[in-house]
Each structure stands twice: as C-alpha cells, then as structure tokens.
Design an enzyme around this catalytic site. Structure first.
Site, PDB file in Angstrom:
ATOM      1  N   PRO A  19       0.620  -0.944  -0.015  1.00 38.64           N
ATOM      2  CA  PRO A  19      -0.108  -0.482   0.231  1.00 38.64           C
ATOM      3  C   PRO A  19       0.522   1.663  -0.112  1.00 38.64           C
ATOM      4  O   PRO A  19       2.287   1.602   0.447  1.00 38.64           O
ATOM      5  CB  PRO A  19      -0.793   0.527   1.435  1.00 38.64           C
ATOM      6  CG  PRO A  19      -0.488  -1.395   1.924  1.00 38.64           C
ATOM      7  CD  PRO A  19       0.556  -2.226   1.003  1.00 38.64           C
ATOM      8  N   ASN A  20       0.586   2.162  -0.517  1.00 39.11           N
ATOM      9  CA  ASN A  20       0.509   3.183  -0.810  1.00 39.11           C
ATOM     10  C   ASN A  20       2.033   3.808  -1.327  1.00 39.11           C
ATOM     11  O   ASN A  20       2.844   5.048  -2.108  1.00 39.11           O
ATOM     12  CB  ASN A  20       1.078   4.198   0.402  1.00 39.11           C
ATOM     13  CG  ASN A  20      -0.005   4.170   1.195  1.00 39.11           C
ATOM     14  OD1 ASN A  20      -1.717   4.686   1.009  1.00 39.11           O
ATOM     15  ND2 ASN A  20      -0.349   3.291   2.673  1.00 39.11           N
TER      16      ASN A  20
ATOM     17  N   ARG B 176       5.258  11.477  -2.429  1.00 39.44           N
ATOM     18  CA  ARG B 176       4.958  10.452  -0.687  1.00 39.44           C
ATOM     19  C   ARG B 176       6.346  10.985  -0.499  1.00 39.44           C
ATOM     20  O   ARG B 176       6.682  10.221  -0.108  1.00 39.44           O
ATOM     21  CB  ARG B 176       4.499   9.168  -0.923  1.00 39.44           C
ATOM     22  CG  ARG B 176       4.100   8.209   0.284  1.00 39.44           C
ATOM     23  CD  ARG B 176       4.042   7.106   0.626  1.00 39.44           C
ATOM     24  NE  ARG B 176       4.087   7.270   1.687  1.00 39.44           N
ATOM     25  CZ  ARG B 176       4.389   5.220   2.349  1.00 39.44           C
ATOM     26  NH1 ARG B 176       4.626   4.475   1.460  1.00 39.44           N
ATOM     27  NH2 ARG B 176       3.880   5.039   3.112  1.00 39.44           N
TER      28      ARG B 176
ATOM     29  N   TYR C 241      11.240   8.907   1.181  1.00 43.15           N
ATOM     30  CA  TYR C 241      11.208   7.468   0.750  1.00 43.15           C
ATOM     31  C   TYR C 241      12.055   8.283  -0.675  1.00 43.15           C
ATOM     32  O   TYR C 241      12.071   7.064  -1.956  1.00 43.15           O
ATOM     33  CB  TYR C 241       9.304   7.354   0.014  1.00 43.15           C
ATOM     34  CG  TYR C 241       9.334   6.418   1.759  1.00 43.15           C
ATOM     35  CD1 TYR C 241       9.371   5.258   2.001  1.00 43.15           C
ATOM     36  CD2 TYR C 241       8.271   7.478   1.605  1.00 43.15           C
ATOM     37  CE1 TYR C 241       8.924   4.711   3.066  1.00 43.15           C
ATOM     38  CE2 TYR C 241       7.075   7.018   2.971  1.00 43.15           C
ATOM     39  CZ  TYR C 241       8.087   5.239   3.911  1.00 43.15           C
ATOM     40  OH  TYR C 241       7.077   5.092   4.920  1.00 43.15           O
TER      41      TYR C 241
ATOM     42  N   ASN D  65       8.068  -5.511  -1.527  1.00 38.88           N
ATOM     43  CA  ASN D  65       7.923  -4.504  -0.498  1.00 38.88           C
ATOM     44  C   ASN D  65       6.403  -4.708   0.071  1.00 38.88           C
ATOM     45  O   ASN D  65       5.981  -4.229  -0.630  1.00 38.88           O
ATOM     46  CB  ASN D  65       8.001  -2.941  -1.015  1.00 38.88           C
ATOM     47  CG  ASN D  65       8.789  -1.891   0.219  1.00 38.88           C
ATOM     48  OD1 ASN D  65       7.783  -1.843   1.047  1.00 38.88           O
ATOM     49  ND2 ASN D  65       9.468  -1.234  -0.422  1.00 38.88           N
TER      50      ASN D  65
ATOM     51  N   ALA E 210       3.254  -0.672   4.791  1.00 41.72           N
ATOM     52  CA  ALA E 210       3.077  -0.577   5.918  1.00 41.72           C
ATOM     53  C   ALA E 210       2.229  -2.445   6.549  1.00 41.72           C
ATOM     54  O   ALA E 210       2.262  -3.007   7.671  1.00 41.72           O
ATOM     55  CB  ALA E 210       1.620   0.267   6.196  1.00 41.72           C
TER      56      ALA E 210
ATOM     57  N   HIS F  16       4.384  -4.466   9.680  1.00 43.97           N
ATOM     58  CA  HIS F  16       4.624  -4.395  10.716  1.00 43.97           C
ATOM     59  C   HIS F  16       2.912  -4.587  11.129  1.00 43.97           C
ATOM     60  O   HIS F  16       2.642  -4.810  12.364  1.00 43.97           O
ATOM     61  CB  HIS F  16       4.580  -2.700  11.208  1.00 43.97           C
ATOM     62  CG  HIS F  16       5.424  -2.611  10.260  1.00 43.97           C
ATOM     63  ND1 HIS F  16       6.684  -2.867  10.503  1.00 43.97           N
ATOM     64  CD2 HIS F  16       5.677  -1.190   9.457  1.00 43.97           C
ATOM     65  CE1 HIS F  16       7.447  -1.946   9.378  1.00 43.97           C
ATOM     66  NE2 HIS F  16       6.812  -0.824   8.630  1.00 43.97           N
TER      67      HIS F  16
ATOM     68  N   GLU G  65      12.873  -9.516   1.483  1.00 42.31           N
ATOM     69  CA  GLU G  65      11.821  -8.846   2.187  1.00 42.31           C
ATOM     70  C   GLU G  65      12.765  -7.428   1.748  1.00 42.31           C
ATOM     71  O   GLU G  65      13.573  -7.293   2.002  1.00 42.31           O
ATOM     72  CB  GLU G  65      11.309  -8.314   3.475  1.00 42.31           C
ATOM     73  CG  GLU G  65      10.697  -7.431   4.223  1.00 42.31           C
ATOM     74  CD  GLU G  65      10.698  -7.322   5.722  1.00 42.31           C
ATOM     75  OE1 GLU G  65      11.232  -8.931   5.865  1.00 42.31           O
ATOM     76  OE2 GLU G  65      10.412  -6.347   5.904  1.00 42.31           O
TER      77      GLU G  65
ATOM     78  N   HIS H 220      12.755  -2.618   1.733  1.00 37.64           N
ATOM     79  CA  HIS H 220      12.245  -1.316   2.095  1.00 37.64           C
ATOM     80  C   HIS H 220      12.970  -0.112   1.880  1.00 37.64           C
ATOM     81  O   HIS H 220      15.082  -0.407   1.649  1.00 37.64           O
ATOM     82  CB  HIS H 220      11.915  -1.754   3.361  1.00 37.64           C
ATOM     83  CG  HIS H 220      11.091  -2.617   4.275  1.00 37.64           C
ATOM     84  ND1 HIS H 220       9.509  -2.199   4.002  1.00 37.64           N
ATOM     85  CD2 HIS H 220      11.762  -3.451   4.567  1.00 37.64           C
ATOM     86  CE1 HIS H 220       9.522  -3.715   4.991  1.00 37.64           C
ATOM     87  NE2 HIS H 220      10.330  -4.027   4.716  1.00 37.64           N
TER      88      HIS H 220
ATOM     89  N   ARG I 290      13.638   4.163  11.867  1.00 32.42           N
ATOM     90  CA  ARG I 290      12.232   5.076  12.367  1.00 32.42           C
ATOM     91  C   ARG I 290      11.794   4.694  13.202  1.00 32.42           C
ATOM     92  O   ARG I 290      11.703   4.025  14.516  1.00 32.42           O
ATOM     93  CB  ARG I 290      11.599   4.964  11.233  1.00 32.42           C
ATOM     94  CG  ARG I 290      12.201   4.644   9.865  1.00 32.42           C
ATOM     95  CD  ARG I 290      11.739   4.881   8.537  1.00 32.42           C
ATOM     96  NE  ARG I 290      10.673   6.152   8.662  1.00 32.42           N
ATOM     97  CZ  ARG I 290       9.518   6.049   8.034  1.00 32.42           C
ATOM     98  NH1 ARG I 290       9.285   4.670   7.071  1.00 32.42           N
ATOM     99  NH2 ARG I 290       8.306   7.144   7.303  1.00 32.42           N
TER     100      ARG I 290
ATOM    101  N   ARG J 241       7.638   0.341  13.218  1.00 35.27           N
ATOM    102  CA  ARG J 241       7.626  -0.015  12.266  1.00 35.27           C
ATOM    103  C   ARG J 241       9.223  -1.122  12.764  1.00 35.27           C
ATOM    104  O   ARG J 241      10.212  -2.113  11.323  1.00 35.27           O
ATOM    105  CB  ARG J 241       9.035   0.831  11.300  1.00 35.27           C
ATOM    106  CG  ARG J 241       8.095   1.864  11.006  1.00 35.27           C
ATOM    107  CD  ARG J 241       8.291   2.967  10.205  1.00 35.27           C
ATOM    108  NE  ARG J 241       7.151   4.097   9.746  1.00 35.27           N
ATOM    109  CZ  ARG J 241       6.184   4.535   9.233  1.00 35.27           C
ATOM    110  NH1 ARG J 241       5.956   3.348   8.359  1.00 35.27           N
ATOM    111  NH2 ARG J 241       5.550   5.504   9.268  1.00 35.27           N
TER     112      ARG J 241
HETATM  113  C1  DQA Z   1       8.053   0.895   4.036  1.00 33.85           C
HETATM  114  C2  DQA Z   1       8.057   0.972   5.152  1.00 33.85           C
HETATM  115  C3  DQA Z   1       7.132   1.050   6.179  1.00 33.85           C
HETATM  116  O1  DQA Z   1       6.984   1.105   7.492  1.00 33.85           O
HETATM  117  C4  DQA Z   1       5.880   1.632   5.175  1.00 33.85           C
HETATM  118  O2  DQA Z   1       4.367   1.675   5.531  1.00 33.85           O
HETATM  119  C5  DQA Z   1       5.799   2.177   3.906  1.00 33.85           C
HETATM  120  C6  DQA Z   1       7.339   2.163   2.753  1.00 33.85           C
HETATM  121  C7  DQA Z   1      10.046   1.330   3.097  1.00 33.85           C
HETATM  122  O3  DQA Z   1       9.405   0.685   2.106  1.00 33.85           O
HETATM  123  O4  DQA Z   1      10.557   1.658   2.891  1.00 33.85           O
HETATM  124  O5  DQA Z   1       4.951   2.495   3.414  1.00 33.85           O
HETATM  125  O6  DQA Z   1       8.057  -0.543   3.378  1.00 33.85           O
END
Ligand code: DQA
Length: 147
Positions: free
Chosen positions: A10-11, A18, A23, A74, A77, A80, A98, A100, A107, A111
C-alpha cells in the site's frame, strides 16, 4: 528465464510524491523500469503488481505457486501488521526477499517489527530504490545456488 513475482504494498503507488524526504523522488514506474532492466541482465522475468489491498496481495502470492519461483516484496505498512501476508508466503513456500526503501529500524518503534522477516530468506532496508535492485540480485543468486 527465471520467473519471479515482484509485489509492492500500500501507498507505494504514490512514490515520487509521497514523503520524498523519507522515500526519495523516484516513482514506482521508474523503480519497475530499473528492476525490469536488472532482471534482463540476470535472465529473470518479472511479473509486477502493486496493490493497496491486503487480500489482493494474498491472492497474488497464492497464484504464484507453480508459476513463479521466488518473490521480491515491499509489503509497505503491511510489513508491521499482516499475519495474512506472512502466512501466504509460508504457505506457498517460495523463497522471498523483503525490501524497504527506508531503514525501518531508524524510524518509529512500530516499524521495527516485521511479520514478514521470519518467513523471508532475507531483508534489505534503507537503500532507497537500490534496496529493490539488491533484493532482486540476492533472490536470483539464492535461487541459482539451489539448482
Ligand atoms: C516501507 C516502510 C514501511 O514502514 C512503510 O509503511 C511503507 C514503506 C519502505 O519501503 O520503506 O509504506 O515499506
């Protein structure tokens, strides 16, 4: 060609706009282009999906069985929170890396826990878009060492 699944949670569709201080400024499209180019050099074929929905990600992980040999994810969120994504990865038993963009351990405390890490072969965190490239390289190296 080694068939691999790449999942963005997501996102991550908003990358570029963003929180660029965290990021970076690269869009998801440019990360996917970078990955596709890296995959060609590694003789791998990527199937890429971004979703904001946990169930869609779970369905896609299940559908990888018999079609893809490894997963680069990736989870955003869901890293977590998602027992369901963790269980799907464990269920299909496909080697999973995995990644990130940000260093999740630098952070907020919430997280610092990943539900995915225990079922992944490894985790790469904190190198921006490069985390994905490193993750892809590690996944391919792992799979080829199993041959
Ligand atoms: C993330 C880290 C996560 O904590 C966050 O919710 C994201 C992006 C990262 O790529 O740094 O959406 O996965």
């Amino acid at each position: 060609m080694l068939p691999l699944l790449v999942l963005h949670g997501p996102n991550l569709n908003l990358l570029g706009k963003r929180e660029p201080g965290i990021y970076g400024v690269q869009t998801l499209e440019s990360i996917n282009a970078l990955l596709t180019e890296a995959a060609q050099k590694l003789s791998a074929k990527l199937d890429i999906l971004q979703s904001n929905h946990e169930g869609v990600l779970v369905d896609r992980i299940q559908a990888a069985l018999g079609h893809q040999q490894g997963i680069l994810i990736n989870p955003g969120a869901y890293t977590h929170t998602s027992v369901a994504i963790r269980d799907a990865i464990a269920a299909v038993g496909l080697p999973t890396v995995e990644v990130h963009l940000s260093n999740i351990y630098q952070r907020e405390a919430f997280r610092h826990q990943s539900y995915i890490a225990p079922v992944a072969i490894g985790q790469i965190s904190g190198f921006g878009a490069e985390s994905y490239r490193l993750g892809l390289q590690a996944l391919v190296t792992h799979l080829r060492s199993q041959d």
